[in-house]
Motif scaffolding. Sequence first.
Motif, PDB file in Angstrom:
ATOM      1  N   GLY A  92      96.578  75.764 -86.397  1.00 60.54           N
ATOM      2  CA  GLY A  92      96.359  77.198 -86.288  1.00 60.54           C
ATOM      3  C   GLY A  92      96.880  77.930 -87.499  1.00 60.54           C
ATOM      4  O   GLY A  92      97.926  77.560 -88.047  1.00 60.54           O
ATOM      5  N   GLU A  93      96.158  78.953 -87.930  1.00 63.54           N
ATOM      6  CA  GLU A  93      96.623  79.805 -89.023  1.00 63.54           C
ATOM      7  C   GLU A  93      96.076  81.212 -88.809  1.00 63.54           C
ATOM      8  O   GLU A  93      94.941  81.389 -88.385  1.00 63.54           O
ATOM      9  CB  GLU A  93      96.199  79.253 -90.389  1.00 63.54           C
ATOM     10  CG  GLU A  93      94.724  79.010 -90.558  1.00 63.54           C
ATOM     11  CD  GLU A  93      94.410  78.362 -91.894  1.00 63.54           C
ATOM     12  OE1 GLU A  93      94.951  78.817 -92.920  1.00 63.54           O
ATOM     13  OE2 GLU A  93      93.640  77.387 -91.910  1.00 63.54           O
ATOM     14  N   THR A 107     104.213  84.092 -81.650  1.00 65.87           N
ATOM     15  CA  THR A 107     104.297  83.991 -80.189  1.00 65.87           C
ATOM     16  C   THR A 107     102.960  83.568 -79.603  1.00 65.87           C
ATOM     17  O   THR A 107     102.884  82.658 -78.764  1.00 65.87           O
ATOM     18  CB  THR A 107     104.727  85.342 -79.580  1.00 65.87           C
ATOM     19  OG1 THR A 107     106.027  85.677 -80.057  1.00 65.87           O
ATOM     20  CG2 THR A 107     104.753  85.266 -78.050  1.00 65.87           C
ATOM     21  N   ASN A 108     101.878  84.195 -80.068  1.00 64.80           N
ATOM     22  CA  ASN A 108     100.541  83.859 -79.559  1.00 64.80           C
ATOM     23  C   ASN A 108     100.114  82.452 -79.957  1.00 64.80           C
ATOM     24  O   ASN A 108      99.559  81.700 -79.141  1.00 64.80           O
ATOM     25  CB  ASN A 108      99.520  84.881 -80.064  1.00 64.80           C
ATOM     26  CG  ASN A 108      99.751  86.257 -79.482  1.00 64.80           C
ATOM     27  OD1 ASN A 108     100.305  86.396 -78.380  1.00 64.80           O
ATOM     28  ND2 ASN A 108      99.332  87.294 -80.197  1.00 64.80           N
ATOM     29  N   LEU A 109     100.378  82.090 -81.215  1.00 66.45           N
ATOM     30  CA  LEU A 109      99.983  80.757 -81.673  1.00 66.45           C
ATOM     31  C   LEU A 109     100.780  79.663 -80.974  1.00 66.45           C
ATOM     32  O   LEU A 109     100.236  78.595 -80.658  1.00 66.45           O
ATOM     33  CB  LEU A 109     100.160  80.649 -83.190  1.00 66.45           C
ATOM     34  CG  LEU A 109      99.149  81.414 -84.051  1.00 66.45           C
ATOM     35  CD1 LEU A 109      99.534  81.334 -85.530  1.00 66.45           C
ATOM     36  CD2 LEU A 109      97.731  80.875 -83.848  1.00 66.45           C
ATOM     37  N   LEU A 110     102.039  79.918 -80.722  1.00 68.78           N
ATOM     38  CA  LEU A 110     102.880  78.918 -80.040  1.00 68.78           C
ATOM     39  C   LEU A 110     102.438  78.721 -78.588  1.00 68.78           C
ATOM     40  O   LEU A 110     102.588  77.615 -78.039  1.00 68.78           O
ATOM     41  CB  LEU A 110     104.346  79.332 -80.105  1.00 68.78           C
ATOM     42  CG  LEU A 110     105.003  79.181 -81.482  1.00 68.78           C
ATOM     43  CD1 LEU A 110     106.333  79.918 -81.531  1.00 68.78           C
ATOM     44  CD2 LEU A 110     105.204  77.707 -81.834  1.00 68.78           C
ATOM     45  N   GLU A 164     101.639  68.356 -85.721  1.00 66.29           N
ATOM     46  CA  GLU A 164     100.848  69.571 -85.783  1.00 66.29           C
ATOM     47  C   GLU A 164     101.694  70.707 -86.362  1.00 66.29           C
ATOM     48  O   GLU A 164     102.881  70.826 -86.057  1.00 66.29           O
ATOM     49  CB  GLU A 164     100.353  69.960 -84.383  1.00 66.29           C
ATOM     50  CG  GLU A 164      99.439  68.929 -83.748  1.00 66.29           C
ATOM     51  CD  GLU A 164      98.982  69.340 -82.359  1.00 66.29           C
ATOM     52  OE1 GLU A 164      99.565  70.308 -81.794  1.00 66.29           O
ATOM     53  OE2 GLU A 164      98.032  68.721 -81.843  1.00 66.29           O
ATOM     54  N   ILE A 165     101.040  71.540 -87.181  1.00 61.41           N
ATOM     55  CA  ILE A 165     101.769  72.647 -87.799  1.00 61.41           C
ATOM     56  C   ILE A 165     100.939  73.929 -87.752  1.00 61.41           C
ATOM     57  O   ILE A 165      99.725  73.895 -87.553  1.00 61.41           O
ATOM     58  CB  ILE A 165     102.164  72.345 -89.263  1.00 61.41           C
ATOM     59  CG1 ILE A 165     100.917  72.263 -90.156  1.00 61.41           C
ATOM     60  CG2 ILE A 165     102.987  71.064 -89.352  1.00 61.41           C
ATOM     61  CD1 ILE A 165     101.232  72.207 -91.644  1.00 61.41           C
ATOM     62  N   LEU A 166     101.620  75.051 -87.958  1.00 65.73           N
ATOM     63  CA  LEU A 166     100.991  76.359 -88.015  1.00 65.73           C
ATOM     64  C   LEU A 166     101.239  77.003 -89.374  1.00 65.73           C
ATOM     65  O   LEU A 166     102.240  76.704 -90.027  1.00 65.73           O
ATOM     66  CB  LEU A 166     101.559  77.283 -86.930  1.00 65.73           C
ATOM     67  CG  LEU A 166     101.410  76.847 -85.471  1.00 65.73           C
ATOM     68  CD1 LEU A 166     102.188  77.798 -84.566  1.00 65.73           C
ATOM     69  CD2 LEU A 166      99.937  76.806 -85.073  1.00 65.73           C
ATOM     70  N   ILE A 169     106.298  75.333 -88.874  1.00 69.38           N
ATOM     71  CA  ILE A 169     105.547  76.532 -89.234  1.00 69.38           C
ATOM     72  C   ILE A 169     105.824  76.836 -90.700  1.00 69.38           C
ATOM     73  O   ILE A 169     106.980  76.904 -91.122  1.00 69.38           O
ATOM     74  CB  ILE A 169     105.970  77.744 -88.385  1.00 69.38           C
ATOM     75  CG1 ILE A 169     105.679  77.486 -86.893  1.00 69.38           C
ATOM     76  CG2 ILE A 169     105.258  79.018 -88.856  1.00 69.38           C
ATOM     77  CD1 ILE A 169     106.207  78.581 -85.976  1.00 69.38           C
ATOM     78  N   PHE A 170     104.749  77.032 -91.465  1.00 70.46           N
ATOM     79  CA  PHE A 170     104.893  77.542 -92.824  1.00 70.46           C
ATOM     80  C   PHE A 170     104.484  79.000 -92.829  1.00 70.46           C
ATOM     81  O   PHE A 170     103.366  79.343 -92.439  1.00 70.46           O
ATOM     82  CB  PHE A 170     104.037  76.762 -93.822  1.00 70.46           C
ATOM     83  CG  PHE A 170     103.966  77.418 -95.179  1.00 70.46           C
ATOM     84  CD1 PHE A 170     105.123  77.691 -95.894  1.00 70.46           C
ATOM     85  CD2 PHE A 170     102.742  77.792 -95.734  1.00 70.46           C
ATOM     86  CE1 PHE A 170     105.071  78.320 -97.139  1.00 70.46           C
ATOM     87  CE2 PHE A 170     102.666  78.409 -96.981  1.00 70.46           C
ATOM     88  CZ  PHE A 170     103.838  78.678 -97.679  1.00 70.46           C
TER      89      PHE A 170
END
Length: 307
Positions: free
Chosen positions: A188-189, A204-207, A154-156, A216-217
């Motif tokens: 999430g993006e 911080t919120n997405l994590l 999974e990535i953001l 994360i990109f």
Amino acid sequence: MSFARKATAIVAATAMTLSLSACNRDSADEGAVTLALSTQTNPFFVQLRDGAQEKADELGIALNVQDASDDAATQIDQLNNAITSGTDAVIVNPTDSDAVVPAVEALNNASIPVIAVDRSSNGGDVASFISSDNVAGGKQAADELAKAIGEEGEILILQGIAGSSASRDRGKGFKEGIANYPNIKVVGEQTANFDRTEGLNVATNLLQAYPNVKAIFAENDEMALGAIEALGDRAGKDVKVIGFDGTTDGLKAVTDGRMHATIAQQPGELGARAVEEAAKLLRDEDATAIVPVDVVTVTKENVGDFE
């Protein structure tokens, strides 16, 4: 000094003056150019400004730098003011590629040529667009990220300023590239407006919402550095971070192992090339419509070549 020697000296001085005048007529000397930047708080645009200023000094161009502080309305006012300021050409780095269109059209109507740098205008007549290949860079980022996490997980994504061509193109390239890896899922993006502090807060919120992400990109180094701060000790170990720009701070983070990679632009070169195209227009020459500047994937293996 004898009369003959005085006469010779006067002739020589006159010849030199005429020679210099002719030389100046062949250059862009005494031209005035407005450089309208989206911001000067981002180190990338500081480097772009410095590259433009160095080239302007070399060519004898008076460069008037304007800072919109990432506010589209402010930038529009600055561009409208350029029409009455006596500027000969405008180099614009749009805060918003859509919002800037009426100002570009107003400059067109005033017969003031417009050059876009890093980000373009989505309307009006732009004589030259100097930019990195952001779509290709986004694809490079996707490939490097996939390699870093074994092509699964999974990535953001941290997005830049909505409406800017740089964010749109980098995001497009990344999405196209990451689609080649079916076992990688974007969970999430969210936009963080190319800003480090916003990058910290958004990451911080997405994590918290997605604690199991592997990478994360971020569409620029400033947001990537904010994400690294949010990750703390996890950065570069449990979670790989990929940035974009190749700023001084970004390259240092790659060296330190906190950022896995950055897609390095050459902001100083972007600024210099924009002024060179403006100089052509001041000499009544045709500008080059599209001026691409290479981007390079920088990892710990080759970061020494860029520092």
